[in-house]
Design a protein around this motif. Structure first.
Motif, PDB file in Angstrom:
ATOM      1  N   ARG A   1      -3.764  -0.586   4.639  1.00  0.00           N
ATOM      2  CA  ARG A   1      -3.430  -1.272   3.393  1.00  0.00           C
ATOM      3  C   ARG A   1      -1.933  -1.241   3.135  1.00  0.00           C
ATOM      4  NH1 ARG A   1      -6.131   1.204  -1.879  1.00  0.00           N
ATOM      5  NH2 ARG A   1      -4.652   2.854  -1.337  1.00  0.00           N
TER       6      ARG A   1
ATOM      7  N   TYR B   1      -0.204  -3.729   5.510  1.00  0.00           N
ATOM      8  CA  TYR B   1      -0.428  -5.124   5.120  1.00  0.00           C
ATOM      9  C   TYR B   1       0.461  -5.493   3.920  1.00  0.00           C
ATOM     10  CZ  TYR B   1      -4.307  -6.467   8.177  1.00  0.00           C
ATOM     11  OH  TYR B   1      -5.072  -6.827   9.264  1.00  0.00           O
ATOM     12  N   LYS B   2       0.578  -4.550   2.982  1.00  0.00           N
ATOM     13  CA  LYS B   2       1.456  -4.814   1.821  1.00  0.00           C
ATOM     14  C   LYS B   2       2.911  -4.941   2.267  1.00  0.00           C
ATOM     15  CE  LYS B   2      -1.362  -2.672  -1.824  1.00  0.00           C
ATOM     16  NZ  LYS B   2      -1.484  -1.526  -2.752  1.00  0.00           N
TER      17      LYS B   2
ATOM     18  N   LYS C   1      -6.395   3.322   4.514  1.00  0.00           N
ATOM     19  CA  LYS C   1      -5.332   3.385   3.491  1.00  0.00           C
ATOM     20  C   LYS C   1      -3.957   3.114   4.132  1.00  0.00           C
ATOM     21  CE  LYS C   1      -5.745   6.471   0.097  1.00  0.00           C
ATOM     22  NZ  LYS C   1      -5.968   7.760  -0.584  1.00  0.00           N
TER      23      LYS C   1
ATOM     24  N   LEU D   1     -10.188   3.410  -2.480  1.00  0.00           N
ATOM     25  CA  LEU D   1      -9.931   2.281  -1.594  1.00  0.00           C
ATOM     26  C   LEU D   1     -10.602   1.027  -2.149  1.00  0.00           C
ATOM     27  CD1 LEU D   1      -8.494   1.793   1.185  1.00  0.00           C
ATOM     28  CD2 LEU D   1     -10.764   1.940   2.226  1.00  0.00           C
TER      29      LEU D   1
ATOM     30  N   TRP E   1      -5.400  -8.518   4.052  1.00  0.00           N
ATOM     31  CA  TRP E   1      -6.002  -7.200   3.828  1.00  0.00           C
ATOM     32  C   TRP E   1      -7.278  -7.324   3.004  1.00  0.00           C
ATOM     33  CZ3 TRP E   1      -7.232  -2.474   4.707  1.00  0.00           C
ATOM     34  CH2 TRP E   1      -7.729  -1.659   3.664  1.00  0.00           C
ATOM     35  N   GLN E   2      -7.212  -8.077   1.935  1.00  0.00           N
ATOM     36  CA  GLN E   2      -8.374  -8.198   1.048  1.00  0.00           C
ATOM     37  C   GLN E   2      -9.550  -8.855   1.780  1.00  0.00           C
ATOM     38  OE1 GLN E   2      -8.227  -6.685  -2.039  1.00  0.00           O
ATOM     39  NE2 GLN E   2     -10.447  -6.918  -1.779  1.00  0.00           N
TER      40      GLN E   2
ATOM     41  N   LEU F   1     -11.023  -6.252   4.105  1.00  0.00           N
ATOM     42  CA  LEU F   1     -11.759  -5.207   3.393  1.00  0.00           C
ATOM     43  C   LEU F   1     -13.107  -5.736   2.882  1.00  0.00           C
ATOM     44  CD1 LEU F   1     -11.643  -2.286   2.402  1.00  0.00           C
ATOM     45  CD2 LEU F   1     -10.630  -3.114   0.279  1.00  0.00           C
TER      46      LEU F   1
ATOM     47  N   VAL G   1      -1.163  -9.356   1.811  1.00  0.00           N
ATOM     48  CA  VAL G   1      -2.192  -8.750   0.952  1.00  0.00           C
ATOM     49  C   VAL G   1      -3.503  -9.529   1.033  1.00  0.00           C
ATOM     50  CG1 VAL G   1      -2.776  -8.093  -1.418  1.00  0.00           C
ATOM     51  CG2 VAL G   1      -0.426  -7.807  -0.571  1.00  0.00           C
TER      52      VAL G   1
END
Length: 540
Positions: A499, A502-503, A496, A537, A511-512, A515, A508
């Motif tokens: 995340r 990364y934002k 978390k 998450l 990150w995606q 994940l 983003v």
């Protein structure tokens, strides 16, 4: 290294850390012993050079013993450093390979034997004082008196326990001081001669009794170190005076006794060389004396038998060459040693030249030292020994780096001495704002994200947040690899935070992608996926 060897090595490290004469240490061992004997140590596992266990104290605690570095052992109780729980787990693990009772008995041995030796030694010392009285200046009589007293008190028995030697030596020293000349200048010289003769006699006795390095270290190495400290103090006091002509004969004979330190035994090399160097720095200061000693050392080396260790004489040769200013020859001799042999002596020479503010001379010595220090640390056993050596080495190197504006040399020293220089290097990189290299250093030593100081993390997140990405990835993966609910929850906590970063970095998509890849790779870990969904998450 086998499990048995690891546990025995760890037990020796504990002996170094715990002093049987210190009340707090004695209590700590006793409490650990009670917990172990009451059967409160459970779930003991020995693997990957560690011991893990649970101790059912007032509240259960988890313990991890690092068999390579005792100082890195951990306990979930609030006590800092070594605690009763760690001792209890050690006793439980050690019981599988050796006798706990014997270990405790050996550890306590000094207290019992010192008491029994005291009475006999005091009576003998009184008899010797009556026989000798105050000794007038006569080098031969002084040495004869020292040797007779030493042999009577310490060497008269066929077998002398190592644990009674400090007590007996203390009585011997009091007897020596009682016979000292009254005049201040002669008293100082008498005490200096006494130390050199006593040091030589004790080193030879140690060898005759067959006391190995570990035994001496545990029982009476401090006696040698006290003599070294006393020598420095006395030599400085005498050295600042103008020496009377009457001292000349004494100095000539004392030089011979100092040389004998190099050849009187095969053990205690470091201590014998250290005392020899002190005398030649602070007391034997005339250049002709030093040049004459170099010839004597050269002759001594030529006359050595194949089975005799040349190191003390060679180290003395390096030292004398530095004292007479022949640095080229000194460094040439240093190059003949292996790193494990010479590195510990080089710190002293760096200190000596720095004290003279001879910055041009000290630079090449430091460069050679940096080539040898890493192999030396790899050969040196025990985390605490390595850490103590590194502290001294960095303290010795620092003045040259500051005076010559050579921060690059200091940084190379820090790099060469990792992981033991971690604290100093971490501070340096952080203060210079080199956060990317600071992050690499944290990854190198394997610290988890949440083990780092919060103020450090906040500063890095503000200035260079991308540095924290790799650390968080690494920490999250370690938790996932543990494969239990508690570690999965910690992993999600790290993810978390990832995340959020990364934002913040407007990445983003990265990150995606990460994940999605992670979820695919861990699809068999249902409990982990449940924790990810529970924390939102990922979507349910």
């Amino acid at each position: 290294m086998e499990e048995t060897e690891l546990l025995h090595a760890f037990s020796e490290e504990l002996r170094e850390l715990l002093n049987p004469n210190a009340v707090e240490d004695a209590k700590l061992v006793q409490k650990g012993l009670i917990l172990y004997r009451q059967g409160l140590v459970q779930q003991v596992t020995i693997e990957d050079r560690t011991v893990t266990a649970v101790v059912q104290d007032v509240t259960p605690v988890k313990v991890l013993l690092d068999l390579d570095f005792a100082g890195l052992s951990e306990c979930s109780c609030p006590t800092e450093g070594l605690c009763r729980h760690q001792l209890a787990v050690f006793f439980s693990a050690f019981s599988k390979v050796s006798s706990v009772s014997d270990w405790v008995s050996d550890w306590r041995e000094p207290i019992r034997e010192q008491k029994s030796a005291a009475g006999w030694g005091m009576q003998t010392a009184k008899d010797l004082i009556k026989a000798n009285g105050v000794l007038q200046p006569d080098y031969g009589r002084w040495v004869h008196s020292f040797e007779v007293s030493f042999d009577t008190l310490l060497a008269s028995k066929q077998h002398t326990s190592p644990y009674v030697i400090p007590e007996l030596f203390g009585i011997y020293e009091r007897r020596l001081h009682a016979s000292a000349p009254v005049e201040q200048e002669w008293r100082l010289l008498y005490e200096l001669v006494g130390i050199v003769v006593s040091f030589r006699k004790l080193a030879a006795l140690s060898e005759r009794l067959g006391h190995d390095e570990a035994t001496v270290k545990r029982a009476y190495l401090h006696v040698f170190h006290n003599l070294m400290e006393d020598t420095e103090e006395l030599a400085v006091k005498i050295g600042v005076q103008s020496l009377p002509f009457a001292f000349d004969e004494f100095i000539e004979r004392l030089k011979d006794d100092a040389y004998a330190l190099l050849t009187c035994a095969s053990g205690l090399e470091y201590e014998r060389i250290y005392l020899y160097r002190l005398l030649w720095v602070h007391f034997f200061k005339k250049k002709p004396w030093r040049e004459e000693e170099l010839l004597k050392i050269h002759a001594g080396l030529k006359g050595l038998q194949d089975w005799e260790n040349p190191l003390p004489l060679m180290a003395a040769g390096v030292h004398l060459n530095l004292l007479v200013g022949d640095d080229e020859r000194a460094l040439e001799l240093v190059g003949l040693f292996s790193a494990a042999e010479i590195a510990p002596y080089m710190v002293y020479w760096i200190d000596y030249l720095s004290g003279l503010k001879a910055w041009r001379r000290v630079g090449p010595v430091i460069e050679l030292f940096l080539q040898k220090v890493k192999p030396y640390l790899e050969a040196l056993a025990g985390y605490h020994s390595c850490a103590a050596f590194v502290r001294n080495a960095l303290r010795a190197v620092a003045p040259y780096c500051a005076e010559s504006d050579r921060l690059d040399v200091y940084e190379r020293a820090l790099l060469a001495m990792l992981p033991y220089s971690f604290g100093e290097y971490e501070y340096l990189l952080f203060e210079r704002g080199q956060f990317d290299r600071w992050g690499e250093l944290q990854a190198f030593v394997g610290l988890d994200f949440y083990e780092l100081p919060k103020e450090r993390l906040k500063a890095v997140e503000k200035e260079q947040p991308e540095v924290l990405l790799a650390m968080l990835h690494q920490t999250a993966q370690r938790e996932i690899d543990q494969k239990n609910r508690a570690s999965y929850r910690m992993a999600v906590r790290h993810l978390k935070k990832l995340r959020t970063l990364y934002k913040k970095l407007k990445r983003v998509d990265d990150w995606q992608y990460f994940l999605d890849t992670l979820m695919e790779r861990t699809k068999r870990l249902r409990a982990f996926h449940e924790e990810c969904r529970r924390s939102k998450l990922i979507e349910g």
